[in-house]
Design a protein around this motif. Structure first.
Motif, PDB file in Angstrom:
ATOM      1  N   ASP A 131      -3.690  -0.427   2.752  1.00 44.08           N
ATOM      2  CA  ASP A 131      -3.417  -0.187   1.461  1.00 44.08           C
ATOM      3  C   ASP A 131      -4.214   0.450   0.278  1.00 44.08           C
ATOM      4  O   ASP A 131      -4.170   0.731  -0.826  1.00 44.08           O
ATOM      5  CB  ASP A 131      -3.368  -1.632   0.647  1.00 44.08           C
ATOM      6  CG  ASP A 131      -4.278  -2.588   0.678  1.00 44.08           C
ATOM      7  OD1 ASP A 131      -5.507  -2.122   0.927  1.00 44.08           O
ATOM      8  OD2 ASP A 131      -4.266  -3.643  -0.111  1.00 44.08           O
ATOM      9  N   ARG A 132      -5.320   0.990   0.830  1.00 42.57           N
ATOM     10  CA  ARG A 132      -6.173   1.853   0.114  1.00 42.57           C
ATOM     11  C   ARG A 132      -5.883   3.189   0.607  1.00 42.57           C
ATOM     12  O   ARG A 132      -6.765   4.213   0.217  1.00 42.57           O
ATOM     13  CB  ARG A 132      -7.729   1.704   0.546  1.00 42.57           C
ATOM     14  CG  ARG A 132      -7.857   0.085  -0.204  1.00 42.57           C
ATOM     15  CD  ARG A 132      -9.431  -0.290   0.119  1.00 42.57           C
ATOM     16  NE  ARG A 132      -9.498  -1.658  -0.440  1.00 42.57           N
ATOM     17  CZ  ARG A 132      -9.758  -2.037  -1.787  1.00 42.57           C
ATOM     18  NH1 ARG A 132     -10.117  -0.869  -2.624  1.00 42.57           N
ATOM     19  NH2 ARG A 132      -9.897  -3.230  -2.623  1.00 42.57           N
ATOM     20  N   ALA A 198      -6.149   1.437  -8.390  1.00 41.83           N
ATOM     21  CA  ALA A 198      -7.419   0.972  -8.010  1.00 41.83           C
ATOM     22  C   ALA A 198      -7.725  -0.333  -8.703  1.00 41.83           C
ATOM     23  O   ALA A 198      -8.191  -1.317  -8.024  1.00 41.83           O
ATOM     24  CB  ALA A 198      -8.487   2.156  -8.264  1.00 41.83           C
ATOM     25  N   ALA A 199      -7.502  -0.375  -9.834  1.00 39.29           N
ATOM     26  CA  ALA A 199      -7.780  -1.765 -10.584  1.00 39.29           C
ATOM     27  C   ALA A 199      -6.915  -2.821  -9.994  1.00 39.29           C
ATOM     28  O   ALA A 199      -7.360  -3.948  -9.898  1.00 39.29           O
ATOM     29  CB  ALA A 199      -7.423  -1.479 -12.186  1.00 39.29           C
ATOM     30  N   ALA A 200      -5.795  -2.565  -9.655  1.00 40.57           N
ATOM     31  CA  ALA A 200      -4.815  -3.566  -8.917  1.00 40.57           C
ATOM     32  C   ALA A 200      -5.435  -4.076  -7.535  1.00 40.57           C
ATOM     33  O   ALA A 200      -5.302  -5.435  -7.186  1.00 40.57           O
ATOM     34  CB  ALA A 200      -3.393  -3.137  -8.788  1.00 40.57           C
ATOM     35  N   ASN A 204      -6.867  -7.884  -6.914  1.00 40.60           N
ATOM     36  CA  ASN A 204      -6.405  -8.585  -5.671  1.00 40.60           C
ATOM     37  C   ASN A 204      -7.267  -9.195  -4.561  1.00 40.60           C
ATOM     38  O   ASN A 204      -6.946  -9.974  -4.078  1.00 40.60           O
ATOM     39  CB  ASN A 204      -5.113  -7.885  -4.995  1.00 40.60           C
ATOM     40  CG  ASN A 204      -3.855  -7.487  -5.847  1.00 40.60           C
ATOM     41  OD1 ASN A 204      -3.780  -8.304  -6.681  1.00 40.60           O
ATOM     42  ND2 ASN A 204      -3.183  -6.640  -5.590  1.00 40.60           N
ATOM     43  N   SER A 205      -8.511  -8.227  -4.578  1.00 40.17           N
ATOM     44  CA  SER A 205      -9.290  -8.564  -3.798  1.00 40.17           C
ATOM     45  C   SER A 205     -10.372  -9.720  -4.210  1.00 40.17           C
ATOM     46  O   SER A 205     -11.346 -10.176  -3.346  1.00 40.17           O
ATOM     47  CB  SER A 205     -10.255  -7.416  -3.425  1.00 40.17           C
ATOM     48  OG  SER A 205     -10.963  -6.799  -4.304  1.00 40.17           O
TER      49      SER A 205
END
Length: 206
Positions: A131-132, A198-200, A204-205
């Motif tokens: 997802d990155r 990137a913020a999302a 989520n992490s």
């Protein structure tokens, strides 16, 4: 720089590993798109950008020199086992396929075929980053990048295609027609969208 006018800002991650790796594929007519995208991109995104451009296998690429005029990020030709670092731009070598794993490049030369380099890199990017992974398909002929976008989405990443500003629309339209493109927006709006993604991921992490 467009990013200053738009007020786009990113937090510098302060680490060598990028928070996102952005694959950018293009062919005929893509040079102006590369320049416009880098003009719009801040230099401290915490991301890495990898440009996969179709080139004559015997040509000497001047992309590094040209693109260095449009960004404060370091621009270099990707090389075997080179560490992929944040806030850097990498360019595929001539007559080569470029893959990645464990935040390093794998260079296969000579290339395995004509106009397949975007699909090959996007697929390895999807497998390595999940997802990155981000894929951006810009101006160009043929449908290179379409299969790669499918793999990026299947692994949780996001995909972009150049809008009507594409000088040659075969590649972006092929990707869009496949149903595997998340965003079709002007090039100077992509930095804001990447910031949001990137913020999302960071949220989520946590």
């Amino acid at each position: 720089m467009i990013n200053k006018k738009r007020g786009v800002s990113f937090v510098d991650m302060g680490a060598s590993h990028p928070n996102l790796i952005v694959g950018i594929g293009g062919s005929a007519g893509a040079l102006n798109a590369y320049k416009a995208l880098l003009d719009a991109m801040p230099s401290n995104t915490g991301m890495a950008f990898v440009i996969i451009s179709h080139m004559n296998p015997t040509a000497v690429s001047q992309l590094v020199e040209i693109l260095s005029r449009h960004t404060k990020m370091t621009v270099r030709v990707a090389a075997e086992a080179m560490l992929i670092q944040a806030n850097c731009v990498y360019v595929i070598p001539p007559d080569a396929d470029l893959l990645m794993e464990n935040y390093t490049f794998k260079v296969i030369s000579p290339r395995s075929g004509r106009n397949k380099q975007v699909d090959l890199f996007f697929t390895s990017l999807a497998e390595a980053m999940g997802d990155r992974a981000i894929g951006i398909v810009l101006s160009g002929y043929d449908g290179d990048g379409t299969k790669g976008c499918k793999q990026i989405k299947a692994n949780g990443g996001k995909t972009f295609a150049q809008d009507l500003s594409a000088e040659v629309d075969f590649m972006p339209l092929s990707a869009q027609d496949s149903g595997n493109v998340d965003f079709v927006i002007p090039l100077d709006e992509i930095p804001d969208k990447l910031k949001s993604l990137a913020a999302a991921l960071k949220t989520n992490s946590i």
